[in-house]
Design a protein around this motif. Structure first.
Motif, PDB file in Angstrom:
ATOM      1  N   ASN A   1       0.898  -1.048   0.062  1.00  0.00           N
ATOM      2  CA  ASN A   1       0.038  -0.260  -0.126  1.00  0.00           C
ATOM      3  C   ASN A   1       1.338   0.975   0.286  1.00  0.00           C
ATOM      4  OD1 ASN A   1      -1.755  -1.580  -0.008  1.00  0.00           O
ATOM      5  ND2 ASN A   1      -2.673  -1.803   2.059  1.00  0.00           N
ATOM      6  N   LEU A   2       1.898   1.709   0.637  1.00  0.00           N
ATOM      7  CA  LEU A   2       3.193   2.404   0.652  1.00  0.00           C
ATOM      8  C   LEU A   2       3.372   2.713  -0.430  1.00  0.00           C
ATOM      9  CD1 LEU A   2       4.688   4.559   2.299  1.00  0.00           C
ATOM     10  CD2 LEU A   2       5.967   2.219   2.711  1.00  0.00           C
TER      11      LEU A   2
ATOM     12  N   THR B   1       0.749   3.948  -2.936  1.00  0.00           N
ATOM     13  CA  THR B   1       0.913   5.624  -2.699  1.00  0.00           C
ATOM     14  C   THR B   1       1.485   6.210  -3.316  1.00  0.00           C
ATOM     15  OG1 THR B   1       0.070   4.316   0.083  1.00  0.00           O
ATOM     16  CG2 THR B   1       0.070   7.484   0.031  1.00  0.00           C
ATOM     17  N   GLN B   2       2.984   5.904  -3.300  1.00  0.00           N
ATOM     18  CA  GLN B   2       4.414   6.841  -3.662  1.00  0.00           C
ATOM     19  C   GLN B   2       4.025   6.664  -5.510  1.00  0.00           C
ATOM     20  OE1 GLN B   2       7.050   4.256  -1.726  1.00  0.00           O
ATOM     21  NE2 GLN B   2       7.131   5.564   0.376  1.00  0.00           N
TER      22      GLN B   2
ATOM     23  N   SER C   1      25.912  22.622  -4.030  1.00  0.00           N
ATOM     24  CA  SER C   1      25.697  23.606  -2.402  1.00  0.00           C
ATOM     25  C   SER C   1      26.668  22.090  -1.005  1.00  0.00           C
ATOM     26  CB  SER C   1      23.727  23.678  -2.442  1.00  0.00           C
ATOM     27  OG  SER C   1      23.535  21.952  -1.651  1.00  0.00           O
TER      28      SER C   1
ATOM     29  N   LYS D   1      31.080  23.697   0.344  1.00  0.00           N
ATOM     30  CA  LYS D   1      31.434  23.488   1.709  1.00  0.00           C
ATOM     31  C   LYS D   1      32.544  22.994   1.578  1.00  0.00           C
ATOM     32  CE  LYS D   1      30.608  18.212   3.131  1.00  0.00           C
ATOM     33  NZ  LYS D   1      30.227  17.713   2.789  1.00  0.00           N
TER      34      LYS D   1
ATOM     35  N   LEU E   1      16.812  25.471  -5.847  1.00  0.00           N
ATOM     36  CA  LEU E   1      16.259  23.674  -4.667  1.00  0.00           C
ATOM     37  C   LEU E   1      14.900  23.960  -4.301  1.00  0.00           C
ATOM     38  CD1 LEU E   1      19.307  22.224  -3.332  1.00  0.00           C
ATOM     39  CD2 LEU E   1      18.341  21.393  -4.873  1.00  0.00           C
TER      40      LEU E   1
ATOM     41  N   GLN F   1      10.204  22.061  -3.901  1.00  0.00           N
ATOM     42  CA  GLN F   1       9.818  21.650  -2.766  1.00  0.00           C
ATOM     43  C   GLN F   1       8.312  21.948  -3.274  1.00  0.00           C
ATOM     44  OE1 GLN F   1      10.159  24.828   0.528  1.00  0.00           O
ATOM     45  NE2 GLN F   1      12.555  24.506   0.303  1.00  0.00           N
TER      46      GLN F   1
ATOM     47  N   ARG G   1       1.277  22.337  -3.579  1.00  0.00           N
ATOM     48  CA  ARG G   1      -0.342  22.124  -2.838  1.00  0.00           C
ATOM     49  C   ARG G   1      -1.399  23.147  -2.802  1.00  0.00           C
ATOM     50  NH1 ARG G   1       0.142  20.532   2.611  1.00  0.00           N
ATOM     51  NH2 ARG G   1       1.776  22.751   3.260  1.00  0.00           N
TER      52      ARG G   1
ATOM     53  N   ASP H   1      29.202  13.774   8.435  1.00  0.00           N
ATOM     54  CA  ASP H   1      27.913  14.049   7.247  1.00  0.00           C
ATOM     55  C   ASP H   1      26.877  13.595   6.905  1.00  0.00           C
ATOM     56  OD1 ASP H   1      27.973  16.778   5.465  1.00  0.00           O
ATOM     57  OD2 ASP H   1      27.436  15.120   3.979  1.00  0.00           O
TER      58      ASP H   1
ATOM     59  N   HIS I   1      27.918   9.506  -3.501  1.00  0.00           N
ATOM     60  CA  HIS I   1      29.424   9.811  -4.605  1.00  0.00           C
ATOM     61  C   HIS I   1      29.304   8.204  -3.574  1.00  0.00           C
ATOM     62  CE1 HIS I   1      30.176  13.502  -5.773  1.00  0.00           C
ATOM     63  NE2 HIS I   1      30.008  14.516  -4.215  1.00  0.00           N
TER      64      HIS I   1
ATOM     65  N   ARG J   1      23.675  20.065   5.658  1.00  0.00           N
ATOM     66  CA  ARG J   1      23.099  21.990   4.257  1.00  0.00           C
ATOM     67  C   ARG J   1      22.559  22.655   4.821  1.00  0.00           C
ATOM     68  NH1 ARG J   1      23.073  19.110  -0.551  1.00  0.00           N
ATOM     69  NH2 ARG J   1      24.056  17.786  -0.081  1.00  0.00           N
TER      70      ARG J   1
ATOM     71  N   GLU K   1      18.578  22.026   3.702  1.00  0.00           N
ATOM     72  CA  GLU K   1      17.574  22.381   3.639  1.00  0.00           C
ATOM     73  C   GLU K   1      16.884  21.766   3.525  1.00  0.00           C
ATOM     74  OE1 GLU K   1      18.046  23.784   0.534  1.00  0.00           O
ATOM     75  OE2 GLU K   1      20.007  24.102   0.669  1.00  0.00           O
ATOM     76  N   GLU K   2      15.499  22.127   3.108  1.00  0.00           N
ATOM     77  CA  GLU K   2      14.121  21.061   3.716  1.00  0.00           C
ATOM     78  C   GLU K   2      14.127  19.921   4.317  1.00  0.00           C
ATOM     79  OE1 GLU K   2      11.688  24.430   4.023  1.00  0.00           O
ATOM     80  OE2 GLU K   2       9.620  23.641   4.038  1.00  0.00           O
ATOM     81  N   ARG K   3      14.572  19.538   2.271  1.00  0.00           N
ATOM     82  CA  ARG K   3      14.161  18.100   2.008  1.00  0.00           C
ATOM     83  C   ARG K   3      15.250  17.355   3.528  1.00  0.00           C
ATOM     84  NH1 ARG K   3      15.579  15.797  -2.958  1.00  0.00           N
ATOM     85  NH2 ARG K   3      18.095  15.030  -2.168  1.00  0.00           N
TER      86      ARG K   3
ATOM     87  N   GLU L   1      -2.422  17.501   6.310  1.00  0.00           N
ATOM     88  CA  GLU L   1      -3.067  16.826   4.680  1.00  0.00           C
ATOM     89  C   GLU L   1      -2.416  15.586   4.307  1.00  0.00           C
ATOM     90  OE1 GLU L   1      -3.038  19.421   0.998  1.00  0.00           O
ATOM     91  OE2 GLU L   1      -2.872  20.763   2.427  1.00  0.00           O
TER      92      GLU L   1
ATOM     93  N   GLU M   1      -0.456  13.672   1.689  1.00  0.00           N
ATOM     94  CA  GLU M   1      -0.062  13.139   0.311  1.00  0.00           C
ATOM     95  C   GLU M   1       0.648  11.606  -0.114  1.00  0.00           C
ATOM     96  OE1 GLU M   1       1.301  16.796  -1.777  1.00  0.00           O
ATOM     97  OE2 GLU M   1      -1.030  17.331  -1.217  1.00  0.00           O
ATOM     98  N   ARG M   2       1.006  11.712  -1.601  1.00  0.00           N
ATOM     99  CA  ARG M   2       1.363  10.499  -2.151  1.00  0.00           C
ATOM    100  C   ARG M   2       2.546  10.499  -0.821  1.00  0.00           C
ATOM    101  NH1 ARG M   2       4.902   9.495  -7.237  1.00  0.00           N
ATOM    102  NH2 ARG M   2       5.625  11.349  -6.400  1.00  0.00           N
TER     103      ARG M   2
ATOM    104  N   TYR N   1       1.422  16.295   5.938  1.00  0.00           N
ATOM    105  CA  TYR N   1       1.885  17.064   6.905  1.00  0.00           C
ATOM    106  C   TYR N   1       0.342  17.396   8.082  1.00  0.00           C
ATOM    107  CZ  TYR N   1       3.943  18.600   2.448  1.00  0.00           C
ATOM    108  OH  TYR N   1       4.615  18.657   0.624  1.00  0.00           O
TER     109      TYR N   1
ATOM    110  N   MET O   1       3.590  23.833   9.725  1.00  0.00           N
ATOM    111  CA  MET O   1       3.634  22.439   9.208  1.00  0.00           C
ATOM    112  C   MET O   1       4.315  22.045   8.874  1.00  0.00           C
ATOM    113  SD  MET O   1      -0.178  22.204   7.768  1.00  0.00           S
ATOM    114  CE  MET O   1      -0.779  22.625   5.800  1.00  0.00           C
TER     115      MET O   1
ATOM    116  N   HIS P   1       5.746   9.145   5.032  1.00  0.00           N
ATOM    117  CA  HIS P   1       4.841   7.785   5.168  1.00  0.00           C
ATOM    118  C   HIS P   1       5.819   6.915   6.297  1.00  0.00           C
ATOM    119  CE1 HIS P   1       1.354   8.762   2.953  1.00  0.00           C
ATOM    120  NE2 HIS P   1       1.637   9.673   1.657  1.00  0.00           N
ATOM    121  N   ALA P   2       6.976   6.549   5.505  1.00  0.00           N
ATOM    122  CA  ALA P   2       8.188   5.801   6.341  1.00  0.00           C
ATOM    123  C   ALA P   2       8.303   5.830   7.524  1.00  0.00           C
ATOM    124  CB  ALA P   2       9.257   5.074   5.737  1.00  0.00           C
TER     125      ALA P   2
ATOM    126  N   ARG Q   1      -0.063   4.185   9.175  1.00  0.00           N
ATOM    127  CA  ARG Q   1       0.479   4.273   8.210  1.00  0.00           C
ATOM    128  C   ARG Q   1      -0.751   4.729   8.044  1.00  0.00           C
ATOM    129  NH1 ARG Q   1       4.399   1.282   5.557  1.00  0.00           N
ATOM    130  NH2 ARG Q   1       6.053   1.717   7.437  1.00  0.00           N
ATOM    131  N   ASP Q   2      -1.293   2.993   8.508  1.00  0.00           N
ATOM    132  CA  ASP Q   2      -2.572   2.308   7.349  1.00  0.00           C
ATOM    133  C   ASP Q   2      -3.466   3.699   7.759  1.00  0.00           C
ATOM    134  OD1 ASP Q   2      -0.924   0.644   6.205  1.00  0.00           O
ATOM    135  OD2 ASP Q   2      -1.330  -0.980   7.338  1.00  0.00           O
TER     136      ASP Q   2
END
Lengths: 687, 220
Positions: free
Chosen positions: A326-327, A330-331, A472, A477, A525, A529, A534, B70, B76, B101, B103-105, B159, B161-162, B166, B177, B182-183, B190-191
Motif C-alpha cells: 500500500n505504501l 501511494t508513492q 551546495s 562546503k 532547490l 520544494q 499543494r 555528514d 558518491h 546543509r 535544506e528543508e529536504r 493533509e 499526500e503521495r 503534513y 506544518m 509515510h515511512a 500509517r494505514d
C-alpha cells in the motif's frame, strides 16, 4: 386464590414463525449450518444439494469437525437461542466462532419436512448419535415441549469424528441465484488458498451448476489479471514468470535479469501473487461480479506467509501489509497493486529452521533470512510493477501514434465526401476546407513547438536542480572549510595584525562569493520544494517577500533597486504557493531582461500589493524600455519574445498561473516609471 | 602526533581523536583541517567497513573517541545509509555530530532520527564542533536538556499526500506544518492516516525552531 406457579411456554407454531422470520433465504439457512461446522473446527465441509431444482429435494452438510456428545446435543444443539460454542471464545484451532446463537440453525433445519443429525464425537471414539426432527409432529402439538425428540445411540459409521445434517423434503426449490449466493458465502468462509492443513475448506456439490462448484474450489484466482510465480532455489537464485488470466505467459526473467547478480541468503521459497484489475470494464465479461471479488479481496488480500506448509500470522492478516504494497502504491500509484487488489502466498521450505518465531509468537524474528526473503518477495512484486509500467508506456505511445493516424483517416474521409458532393457544392466546400486545414495545421505545429519548449525547459530545470544539489553540497562546503582553515592558520602563522592587513580582504571576498553561490543553489532547490505545489492558504505579501529575499543577490549584482509597498494586513488566497511564486519570479526576470536592452543609470523596480474589495492587485513596474515591437495581446503567447535567445515562456507562465489562481493579468507598455507595468488581479479569501 | 591534545567533555569524557565520515574525499580532508587545528587527531573513513550500517556502527567506538559525520553519504556511492541513521545508532555510545546543509529536504529526512541526534551542525567551525561534541557528551550523562525532552502530545494531520503527510502540533504552534514521510510512521499508524486525524506522539515541545522538533512513539 390457591398458590400455584406457572411458567412461559411456547406454542408449537412459534417454531415456524421464528424460522421464517429469521432467515428468509434458503442459502443463508445452509450457510448457518456450514458455520456450525467451521465452529466445530472442521477442515472439510461438503454441502450436497440433490434434486433441489424443484420442491422436495434434499441438502446434506457433512463435516470432519469434533462432533458432539449426547450431552452437547441435548444441552446445545437442541436448545434454541443459546449455543455453547458461541460463548467459549476462540475454538481449539483458534477460530472466532462464526455461527449465531442457534436461531439460524432452527431456520435452516426447518427448510425441509425433516432434519436428521448424525454426529460422532471426538471425545467418544465408539459413539455415534442420531437425532430425527419430524416437523409434522409439531403441527398436531399444542406446545413445543409436547414433542419429544429421542437422541439415539447407534453403531458408528466411520472411525473419524464429524457431523452430518440432512434436510429432506425441502419445502421450496433452490434456484441458481440461491446456490450462487451460497457459493459466494462458502468462499468467504474458506481458507483462501485451500492448502493450509488447519484451514477450512468447504466444497459444494450441486447438480447442473458445475461452474458454481468450481467457484467454491478455485475461489476467484482465475479472475486475476496477472499471476506471478517467483521461485527462489536453495542457492539463492530467483526466477520469475507472469501469466495473464488466460494463462498466457507475459513476462519472464531468469536470475541474472531478475536479481542483477544478487544471491538471496534465504531458504528456498515460491511466491504466487495474483493481481486483480477491479474495474467494471474488465469484469463485464467475467463470471464473477466485481463486487464479490472486491469483498473477497477485502477479507483475504495481501501476501500470506507459509513456512513448511503452515500459515504464519500476522503476515497477510487484514491490516498487515508487511511488503509495504500500500505504501508503494501511494508513492507511485500507476500499475501497482494494493492489498485490496491483490492476494499472494509466499511458501517457504525451511527444514533447517533458518526462520525463527518470536517468543511471543507474534511473527518471525527479522533476522537475515527473513529480511532476504522479504527482499525477494518485494523485488518480485516490483518486477511486475516495472513490466506493467513498460507496457503502459508502450500503450500510451501507440495511442499517440494512432491519434495522429486517426486524424489523418478522418481528414481523408471528409475529403472523399467533398469529392462525392455535387460539382457546385464541391467548388464551394473545397477552398473552405483547405483554409480550415491550413489553420488547424498551424495550430498543431504551434502546440508541438510549445510542448517541445516546455520539455526543454523542464530538462533545464532538472539539470539545474541536480547541479544545485551537488554544488551546495561538496564543492561549496570544501571551499568554505578551506577558507576557514586558511584564516585560522594565517592568524596563527602571521599574527593578528598582519592577517588583518594582508590576508583578511581576499579571504572575506571568497566567503562572500561562496555565500552568494550558496544562495543561488538553495534558491533553485527552494523552487522545487514539493509542498509548494499543494493547494493551501497562500499569503501573498509573504510570498512576494520570500521571492525578493531569494533574488536579492541577483538584484544587487545587477544594480537594481526594488521598492516594495505591501498592503496592510495579511491578504491570502487558496492556491499553490508555486503558482504565485511563478508569477512574481517571472515578472522580476522579465524586468531584469528588459534592463539589458537599454542603459539606465539607476535601474528600478516598484512592486505594490493593494487590496480592492475581494481582489488583491499585485503591480510590478520598472524603468526599463517598456514593451516595444510586439502587440500587448501577443506578449502572453508562448514562444513570443523580443529578446535574443529568450524562451517567450515567462509571461505565458504568468498568464497561465494567474488563470490557475482565478485571476486576470494585464499589461501597460509604458507605466508610471516609463517601463512596462504589469497588474495581476487575484481573488482573495481574506485579509 | 606532536602537539596532540585532549578535549575533556562533560567534565570527564576525554576525546583525542575524531572519526570523519563523508562521502567525498576532499570534504573528508577539509574536515580534517578543522580537527587538527583543534589539536585533535582526525581519522578519515575512506569507506565504511563492514558496509552494513549496524556492523559499522558497532565498530566505531574502537576507531575514535568522537565522530563528525555528514548527512549525505549516498551521493558518491560511499554508503548504503545516510548520516542521520548512523549518528542515531551511536547515541549514548560515542559523541557524534551530524553536519547538514540545512535544506528543508534534509531536515525532513533527518527528523525521524532527531531524538537520538543531540548535535546537528550547519556550520562547522572550531567553536560549533566543540559545542556539538559537548552537547552529546552532556546529554549522555545528564539526559536530554529541556529543549530536547519528549512530551506526549496531540498531532493533527492536515493533509495526506503521495509521499508526505503534513501535520501540525497544536501544543507547540498551529502555524507550522511539518512534512513527514509515510515511512516515518509505524505501519499500524500509517494505514490509518487521513486528513483531520488527531493522533499522539512524543515530541520535544521545548524546541525553539521547527528544525529541532522530533516525533517518536506514535499512537492512535
Amino acid at each position: 386464590m390457591a398458590g400455584s406457579a406457572g411458567h412461559l411456554r411456547f406454542a408449537a407454531d412459534i417454531l415456524r414463525r421464528l424460522g421464517e422470520e429469521l432467515n428468509p433465504n434458503i442459502d443463508q439457512g445452509i450457510v448457518e449450518l456450514v458455520k456450525n461446522a467451521y465452529d466445530a473446527d472442521a477442515t472439510s465441509c461438503h454441502v450436497e444439494l440433490v434434486g433441489t431444482d424443484a420442491p422436495g429435494g434434499s441438502v446434506r452438510i457433512e463435516d470432519d469437525g469434533e462432533g458432539m456428545t449426547e450431552r452437547e446435543v441435548y444441552d446445545g444443539w437442541l436448545v434454541l437461542g443459546r449455543s455453547t460454542k458461541s460463548t467459549r471464545g476462540l475454538t481449539a484451532k483458534g477460530r472466532h466462532p462464526a455461527g449465531n446463537k442457534g436461531l439460524g440453525r432452527l431456520a435452516a433445519l426447518r427448510l425441509g419436512e425433516r432434519a436428521v443429525l448424525r454426529t460422532r464425537p471426538l471425545s467418544q471414539p465408539d459413539r455415534e448419535y442420531e437425532v430425527w426432527i419430524e416437523w409434522a409432529a409439531y403441527d398436531g402439538a399444542t406446545l413445543v415441549e409436547d414433542v419429544s425428540i429421542p437422541i439415539q445411540n447407534g453403531p458408528r459409521a466411520s472411525a473419524h469424528p464429524g457431523t452430518s445434517i440432512e434436510i429432506e423434503g425441502l419445502r421450496d426449490r433452490v434456484g441458481r441465484m440461491e446456490i450462487k449466493r451460497l457459493a459466494r458465502a462458502l468462499v468467504l468462509l474458506a481458507d483462501p488458498f485451500g492448502d493450509d492443513p488447519a484451514g477450512f475448506n468447504p466444497t459444494l456439490g450441486a447438480e447442473e451448476y458445475a461452474d458454481l462448484e468450481r467457484l467454491v474450489s478455485a475461489r476467484y484466482f482465475p479472475d486475476a489479471e496477472y499471476h506471478l510465480v517467483a521461485e527462489l532455489d536453495e542457492r539463492g537464485r530467483a526466477a520469475v514468470t507472469v501469466r495473464d488470466f488466460r494463462g498466457e505467459e507475459l513476462f519472464t526473467a531468469d536470475h541474472a535479469e531478475f536479481a542483477q547478480g544478487r544471491r538471496y541468503r534465504a531458504p528456498p521459497a515460491r511466491l504466487d501473487f495474483w493481481v486483480f484489475l477491479l474495474s467494471a470494464d474488465v469484469f463485464r465479461l467475467r463470471a464473477a461480479s466485481l463486487r464479490e471479488v472486491r469483498e473477497w479481496l477485502e477479507q483475504f488480500g495481501g501476501v500470506h506467509l507459509y513456512v513448511n506448509g503452515l500459515r504464519v500470522a500476522p503476515y497477510g492478516n487484514p491490516g498487515n501489509d508487511w511488503l509495504d504494497l500500500n505504501l508503494r502504491r501511494t508513492q507511485s500509484p500507476e500499475e501497482r497493486p494494493s492489498t485490496n487488489t491483490s492476494i499472494g502466498r509466499l511458501s517457504v521450505s525451511d527444514p533447517d529452521d533458518r526462520l525463527m518465531q518470536k517468543t511471543d509468537r507474534s511473527g518471525l524474528i527479522e533476522g537475515e533470512a527473513f529480511t532476504e526473503l522479504r527482499d525477494f518477495a518485494h523485488d518480485a512484486t516490483e518486477f511486475l510493477a516495472r513490466r506493467r509500467m513498460e507496457v503502459a508506456e508502450r500503450r500510451r505511445a501507440r495511442e499517440r501514434e494512432q491519434a495522429g493516424s486517426r486524424a489523418g483517416q478522418q481528414r481523408q474521409s471528409l475529403q472523399d465526401e467533398i469529392d462525392r458532393s455535387g460539382s457546385k457544392d464541391r467548388a464551394r466546400l473545397e477552398p473552405a476546407f483547405r483554409r480550415y486545414d491550413r489553420a488547424r495545421q498551424l495550430e498543431a505545429d504551434a502546440l508541438r513547438r510549445e510542448v517541445q519548449l516546455y520539455r526543454t525547459l523542464a530538462t533545464a530545470g532538472i539539470t539545474a536542480a541536480t547541479f544545485a544539489h551537488e554544488s551546495s553540497g561538496n564543492p561549496l562546503k570544501v571551499i568554505a572549510h578551506a577558507v576557514d582553515a586558511v584564516e585560522r592558520r594565517a592568524r596563527r602563522a602571521t599574527g593578528q595584525d598582519s592577517y588583518a592587513d594582508r590576508i583578511a580582504e581576499p579571504v572575506n571576498a571568497i566567503r562572500r562569493a561562496v555565500d552568494n553561490l550558496g544562495v543561488l543553489s538553495s534558491a533553485t532547490l527552494r523552487l522545487l520544494q514539493a509542498d509548494k505545489r499543494r493547494a493551501t492558504r497562500v499569503e501573498v505579501n509573504e510570498v512576494v517577500a520570500q521571492v525578493l529575499r531569494t533574488f536579492d543577490p541577483f538584484l544587487r549584482g545587477r544594480d537594481v533597486t526594488v521598492r516594495v509597498q505591501y498592503s496592510p494586513g495579511t491578504p491570502y488566497l487558496r492556491g499553490s504557493e508555486a503558482a504565485l511564486e511563478s508569477i512574481v519570479t517571472n515578472l522580476l526576470n522579465n524586468s531584469l531582461v528588459a534592463f539589458e536592452r537599454a542603459t539606465s543609470p539607476d535601474r528600478r523596480i516598484d512592486i505594490t500589493t493593494e487590496i480592492r474589495g475581494d481582489l488583491l492587485l499585485l503591480v510590478v513596474s520598472d524603468n526599463g524600455p517598456g514593451i516595444e515591437g510586439i502587440g500587448l495581446e501577443d506578449i502572453w503567447l508562448p514562444g513570443e519574445t523580443t529578446s535574443v535567445g529568450g524562451t517567450g515562456l515567462g509571461l505565458a507562465i504568468v498568464h497561465d498561473a494567474t488563470s490557475d489562481l482565478g485571476g486576470i493579468a494585464r499589461a501597460v507598455a509604458h507605466g508610471p516609471l516609463a517601463g512596462a507595468e504589469f497588474t495581476i488581479e487575484l481573488p482573495i479569501l481574506g485579509r | 602526533m606532536i602537539g596532540e591534545m585532549t578535549l575533556v567533555l562533560a567534565g570527564s569524557r576525554e576525546v583525542s581523536s575524531v572519526l570523519v565520515v563523508d562521502d567525498e574525499e576532499d570534504a573528508r580532508r577539509s574536515y580534517s583541517w578543522l580537527i587538527s587545528d583543534l589539536d585533535l587527531d582526525p581519522r578519515l573513513v575512506d569507506a565504511p567497513h563492514p558496509p552494513s550500517l549496524e556492523a559499522f556502527a558497532d565498530r566505531i567506538p574502537g576507531l575514535a573517541d568522537a565522530v563528525l559525520c555528514d548527512h549525505h553519504l549516498r551521493t558518491h556511492n560511499y554508503a548504503q545509509f545516510n548520516g542521520a541513521e548512523l549518528v542515531s545508532l551511536l547515541y549514548e555510545r560515542v559523541p557524534a555530530v551530524l553536519c547538514t546543509r540545512w535544506e528543508e529536504r534534509d531536515i525532513d529526512e533527518i527528523r525521524p532520527y532527531l531524538d537520538r541526534i543531540p548535535a546537528l551542525l550547519r556550520r562547522t567551525d572550531e567553536e560549533s564542533l566543540r559545542r556539538g561534541l559537548e552537547s552529546c557528551a552532556r546529554e549522555f550523562v545528564e539526559g536530554r536538556p529541556p529543549s530536547r525532552r519528549p512530551w506526549r502530545t496531540q498531532v493533527h494531520v492536515q493533509e495526506v499526500e503521495r509521499d508526505t503527510v503534513y501535520v501540525n502540533l497544536p501544543g507547540w504552534t498551529s502555524l507550522h506544518m511539518f512534512g513527514l514521510r509515510h515511512a516515518a510512521f509505524p505501519p499500524h499508524v500509517r494505514d490509518a492516516l487521513t486528513e483531520d486525524l488527531r493522533l499522539y506522539a512524543e515530541v520535544n515541545l521545548g524546541a525553539e525552531a521547527p528544525e529541532d522538533v522530533y516525533f517518536r512513539a506514535w499512537t492512535l
